[in-house]
Write a protein that holds these residues in place. Structure first.
Motif, PDB file in Angstrom:
ATOM      1  N   SER A 196      50.945  58.196  24.391  1.00  0.00           N
ATOM      2  CA  SER A 196      51.927  57.176  24.039  1.00  0.00           C
ATOM      3  C   SER A 196      52.023  56.114  25.125  1.00  0.00           C
ATOM      4  CB  SER A 196      53.298  57.821  23.810  1.00  0.00           C
ATOM      5  OG  SER A 196      53.264  58.719  22.731  1.00  0.00           O
ATOM      6  N   TRP A 197      52.041  56.529  26.385  1.00  0.00           N
ATOM      7  CA  TRP A 197      52.130  55.573  27.489  1.00  0.00           C
ATOM      8  C   TRP A 197      50.897  54.678  27.540  1.00  0.00           C
ATOM      9  CZ3 TRP A 197      54.383  58.631  32.283  1.00  0.00           C
ATOM     10  CH2 TRP A 197      55.733  58.942  32.018  1.00  0.00           C
ATOM     11  N   ALA A 198      49.732  55.250  27.278  1.00  0.00           N
ATOM     12  CA  ALA A 198      48.505  54.451  27.294  1.00  0.00           C
ATOM     13  C   ALA A 198      48.556  53.354  26.240  1.00  0.00           C
ATOM     14  CB  ALA A 198      47.289  55.347  27.077  1.00  0.00           C
ATOM     15  N   ALA A 199      49.194  53.644  25.100  1.00  0.00           N
ATOM     16  CA  ALA A 199      49.331  52.647  24.037  1.00  0.00           C
ATOM     17  C   ALA A 199      50.396  51.613  24.376  1.00  0.00           C
ATOM     18  CB  ALA A 199      49.659  53.328  22.716  1.00  0.00           C
ATOM     19  N   GLN A 200      51.493  52.054  24.955  1.00  0.00           N
ATOM     20  CA  GLN A 200      52.609  51.163  25.262  1.00  0.00           C
ATOM     21  C   GLN A 200      52.304  50.225  26.425  1.00  0.00           C
ATOM     22  OE1 GLN A 200      55.895  53.843  25.924  1.00  0.00           O
ATOM     23  NE2 GLN A 200      55.662  54.770  23.907  1.00  0.00           N
ATOM     24  N   ASP A 201      51.504  50.672  27.361  1.00  0.00           N
ATOM     25  CA  ASP A 201      51.132  49.855  28.524  1.00  0.00           C
ATOM     26  C   ASP A 201      49.617  49.717  28.541  1.00  0.00           C
ATOM     27  OD1 ASP A 201      51.000  48.539  31.001  1.00  0.00           O
ATOM     28  OD2 ASP A 201      50.929  50.436  32.103  1.00  0.00           O
ATOM     29  N   PRO A 202      49.071  48.760  27.781  1.00  0.00           N
ATOM     30  CA  PRO A 202      47.613  48.623  27.702  1.00  0.00           C
ATOM     31  C   PRO A 202      46.989  48.267  29.041  1.00  0.00           C
ATOM     32  CG  PRO A 202      48.705  47.425  25.923  1.00  0.00           C
ATOM     33  CD  PRO A 202      49.768  47.823  26.894  1.00  0.00           C
ATOM     34  N   LEU A 203      45.685  48.281  29.049  1.00  0.00           N
ATOM     35  CA  LEU A 203      44.880  48.034  30.237  1.00  0.00           C
ATOM     36  C   LEU A 203      45.298  46.758  30.953  1.00  0.00           C
ATOM     37  CD1 LEU A 203      42.352  49.057  31.772  1.00  0.00           C
ATOM     38  CD2 LEU A 203      41.019  47.546  30.310  1.00  0.00           C
ATOM     39  N   SER A 204      45.357  46.813  32.293  1.00  0.00           N
ATOM     40  CA  SER A 204      45.764  45.670  33.100  1.00  0.00           C
ATOM     41  C   SER A 204      44.630  45.219  34.011  1.00  0.00           C
ATOM     42  CB  SER A 204      46.986  46.031  33.957  1.00  0.00           C
ATOM     43  OG  SER A 204      46.639  47.017  34.932  1.00  0.00           O
ATOM     44  N   LEU A 205      44.774  44.004  34.517  1.00  0.00           N
ATOM     45  CA  LEU A 205      43.786  43.482  35.454  1.00  0.00           C
ATOM     46  C   LEU A 205      43.746  44.295  36.742  1.00  0.00           C
ATOM     47  CD1 LEU A 205      44.474  39.678  35.018  1.00  0.00           C
ATOM     48  CD2 LEU A 205      42.472  40.907  34.240  1.00  0.00           C
ATOM     49  N   THR A 206      44.892  44.814  37.168  1.00  0.00           N
ATOM     50  CA  THR A 206      44.892  45.635  38.378  1.00  0.00           C
ATOM     51  C   THR A 206      44.000  46.856  38.208  1.00  0.00           C
ATOM     52  OG1 THR A 206      46.844  46.904  37.678  1.00  0.00           O
ATOM     53  CG2 THR A 206      47.239  44.913  38.942  1.00  0.00           C
ATOM     54  N   GLU A 207      44.012  47.454  37.026  1.00  0.00           N
ATOM     55  CA  GLU A 207      43.184  48.633  36.776  1.00  0.00           C
ATOM     56  C   GLU A 207      41.702  48.276  36.750  1.00  0.00           C
ATOM     57  OE1 GLU A 207      45.062  51.560  33.764  1.00  0.00           O
ATOM     58  OE2 GLU A 207      45.953  49.602  33.313  1.00  0.00           O
ATOM     59  N   ILE A 208      41.379  47.133  36.157  1.00  0.00           N
ATOM     60  CA  ILE A 208      39.983  46.701  36.118  1.00  0.00           C
ATOM     61  C   ILE A 208      39.456  46.477  37.524  1.00  0.00           C
ATOM     62  CG2 ILE A 208      38.427  44.862  35.361  1.00  0.00           C
ATOM     63  CD1 ILE A 208      40.313  44.483  32.949  1.00  0.00           C
ATOM     64  N   GLU A 209      40.227  45.764  38.334  1.00  0.00           N
ATOM     65  CA  GLU A 209      39.821  45.529  39.717  1.00  0.00           C
ATOM     66  C   GLU A 209      39.681  46.845  40.471  1.00  0.00           C
ATOM     67  OE1 GLU A 209      41.930  42.545  42.097  1.00  0.00           O
ATOM     68  OE2 GLU A 209      41.981  44.013  43.714  1.00  0.00           O
ATOM     69  N   ARG A 210      40.646  47.738  40.264  1.00  0.00           N
ATOM     70  CA  ARG A 210      40.624  49.015  40.981  1.00  0.00           C
ATOM     71  C   ARG A 210      39.423  49.864  40.568  1.00  0.00           C
ATOM     72  NH1 ARG A 210      42.475  54.227  41.993  1.00  0.00           N
ATOM     73  NH2 ARG A 210      43.527  54.276  44.020  1.00  0.00           N
ATOM     74  N   ASN A 211      39.119  49.870  39.283  1.00  0.00           N
ATOM     75  CA  ASN A 211      37.987  50.653  38.803  1.00  0.00           C
ATOM     76  C   ASN A 211      36.678  50.144  39.392  1.00  0.00           C
ATOM     77  OD1 ASN A 211      36.876  52.752  37.201  1.00  0.00           O
ATOM     78  ND2 ASN A 211      36.492  51.346  35.515  1.00  0.00           N
ATOM     79  N   ASN A 212      36.517  48.827  39.428  1.00  0.00           N
ATOM     80  CA  ASN A 212      35.300  48.249  39.995  1.00  0.00           C
ATOM     81  C   ASN A 212      35.172  48.540  41.484  1.00  0.00           C
ATOM     82  OD1 ASN A 212      34.488  47.183  37.534  1.00  0.00           O
ATOM     83  ND2 ASN A 212      35.508  45.229  37.873  1.00  0.00           N
ATOM     84  N   ALA A 213      36.275  48.421  42.212  1.00  0.00           N
ATOM     85  CA  ALA A 213      36.248  48.699  43.645  1.00  0.00           C
ATOM     86  C   ALA A 213      36.021  50.186  43.915  1.00  0.00           C
ATOM     87  CB  ALA A 213      37.555  48.241  44.285  1.00  0.00           C
ATOM     88  N   SER A 214      36.597  51.039  43.084  1.00  0.00           N
ATOM     89  CA  SER A 214      36.393  52.486  43.249  1.00  0.00           C
ATOM     90  C   SER A 214      34.948  52.867  42.988  1.00  0.00           C
ATOM     91  CB  SER A 214      37.317  53.259  42.300  1.00  0.00           C
ATOM     92  OG  SER A 214      38.676  53.030  42.616  1.00  0.00           O
ATOM     93  N   TYR A 215      34.314  52.155  42.068  1.00  0.00           N
ATOM     94  CA  TYR A 215      32.892  52.396  41.792  1.00  0.00           C
ATOM     95  C   TYR A 215      32.039  52.069  43.011  1.00  0.00           C
ATOM     96  CZ  TYR A 215      28.351  52.037  39.419  1.00  0.00           C
ATOM     97  OH  TYR A 215      27.044  52.194  39.047  1.00  0.00           O
ATOM     98  N   VAL A 216      32.364  50.996  43.696  1.00  0.00           N
ATOM     99  CA  VAL A 216      31.656  50.657  44.932  1.00  0.00           C
ATOM    100  C   VAL A 216      31.902  51.728  45.998  1.00  0.00           C
ATOM    101  CG1 VAL A 216      31.494  48.986  46.822  1.00  0.00           C
ATOM    102  CG2 VAL A 216      31.700  48.184  44.465  1.00  0.00           C
ATOM    103  N   PHE A 217      33.133  52.187  46.089  1.00  0.00           N
ATOM    104  CA  PHE A 217      33.528  53.154  47.123  1.00  0.00           C
ATOM    105  C   PHE A 217      33.017  54.556  46.828  1.00  0.00           C
ATOM    106  CE2 PHE A 217      36.767  56.188  48.750  1.00  0.00           C
ATOM    107  CZ  PHE A 217      36.676  55.900  50.104  1.00  0.00           C
TER     108      PHE A 217
END
Length: 356
Positions: free
Chosen positions: A229-250
């Motif tokens: 329910s929370w995933a639907a109510q608060d869709p994907l954000s730019l902060t998460e996209i940036e974090r995912n990309n940086a975590s992939y590098v790390f």
């Protein structure tokens, strides 16, 4: 509410990080449920490296810098960030790490969104940056090892509104932590990552009211319903996209539920109940989300205040402007919207949605 110009600055910054290779999710086409979850587990386990528990602080300056709210490069802390105004306090990376604390604002440390006591603080879980965030030490301590759920009568409320207290989520009566709405989807997608990445080890972990002891679904029934329910109510954000990309590098692996948020429903179903929706404090909602037929519906308590809606792509391009009486009809027919993530902006509020 995020300032839209700040969103664009953050998006441009995030583009400097590595994206997922085109072949990263090969073999997932047509899979759903347990089969998709297991395939994703194999993908995000292969090649992942362990930088160690102390190494997390080396990763945080790239994964958890504030480029979206104050845009000041401070530590982006889910437990102290105020998305609608001035933060109660801020931390700079590498400064005021805990240490001892007695009140909020003393220092920050490492919050395991899935508590490390559940898996005996063992590697590689204890140092997996995808679900370990820098947060205020005091609020981290008050959250303790509680699962996440809805709270009506909190015994503790942080300065940004994070609550701890008895659960009012159906199916669980113990103590839980409820983050602010801005980060509910973030937390859900981090936990979905954890139970996917480590599905083969779940039988040896403690539940804590949160984790299941089998590979699928990997969560207790009540917690699964809350997080979906929370995933639907608060869709994907730019902060998460940036974090995912940086975590992939790390760390050399990715959170698939950020790259493909639709996989939450493909694996665990919708799970959104009327009671869950009614507890959300947001004034404006977009449904369905993701949008699949080019038509979306606005709903909420403030439709009579809205006269104009603008829809932007993640690159900041204005895609469509809609002028109408939204109280009479909240229906919007999308034009020129291809698959991707969009921001629907009114005069006072912004809402993220996905087009599939």
């Amino acid at each position: 509410m995020k300032k839209f110009t700040t969103l664009l600055l953050g998006f441009l910054f995030s583009m400097t990080f590595a994206q997922a290779p085109a072949t990263y999710y090969d073999g997932t086409t047509g899979l759903t449920g347990a089969a998709l979850k297991t395939k994703l587990s194999s993908i995000i386990t292969a090649g992942a490296i362990d930088n160690g528990y102390n190494g997390l602080y080396n990763g945080y300056p790239t994964t958890d810098k504030d480029h979206y709210y104050e845009n000041d490069g401070s530590v982006l802390d889910m437990y102290s960030e105020n998305p609608t105004g001035t933060d109660p306090y801020n931390y700079q990376h590498g400064v005021k790490k805990c240490g001892n604390y007695s009140v909020e604002g003393d220092c920050y440390n490492r919050e395991h969104v899935v508590p490390q006591s559940f898996f005996g603080s063992n590697a590689p879980m204890v140092s997996d940056i995808h679900f370990i965030r820098p947060t205020d030490g005091k609020v981290n301590g008050m959250r303790s090892n509680y699962p996440f759920g809805m709270v009506t009568n909190p015994s503790f409320t942080s300065k940004n509104g994070t609550k701890v207290g008895p659960s009012t989520s159906p199916g669980y009566s113990g103590s839980v932590c409820e983050p602010i709405n801005e980060f509910k989807g973030d937390i859900a997608r981090m936990i979905f990552y954890f139970v996917t990445r480590y599905e083969s080890r779940l039988s040896g972990f403690s539940s804590g009211g949160m984790l299941g002891n089998t590979t699928y679904p990997g969560l207790t029934s009540w917690e699964k319903d809350v997080l979906v329910s929370w995933a639907a109510q608060d869709p994907l954000s730019l902060t998460e996209i940036e974090r995912n990309n940086a975590s992939y590098v790390f760390q050399k692996n990715r959170n698939p539920f950020i790259d493909h948020p639709e996989w939450v429903n493909a694996i665990w179903g919708s799970g959104l109940s009327t009671s869950d929706v009614n507890t959300v404090e947001n004034k404006l909602f977009v449904s369905p989300n993701p949008v699949r037929n080019g038509e979306l519906q606005l709903s909420g308590s403030n439709l009579d205040e809205i006269k104009k809606v603008q829809i932007y792509s993640m690159e900041g391009k204005l895609i469509q402007t809609v002028n109408q009486d939204f109280k009479t009809s909240g229906k919007i027919i999308l034009k020129n919207a291809v698959k991707g993530i969009y921001i629907l902006k009114t005069e006072n509020e912004s809402v993220k949605f996905i087009v599939e």
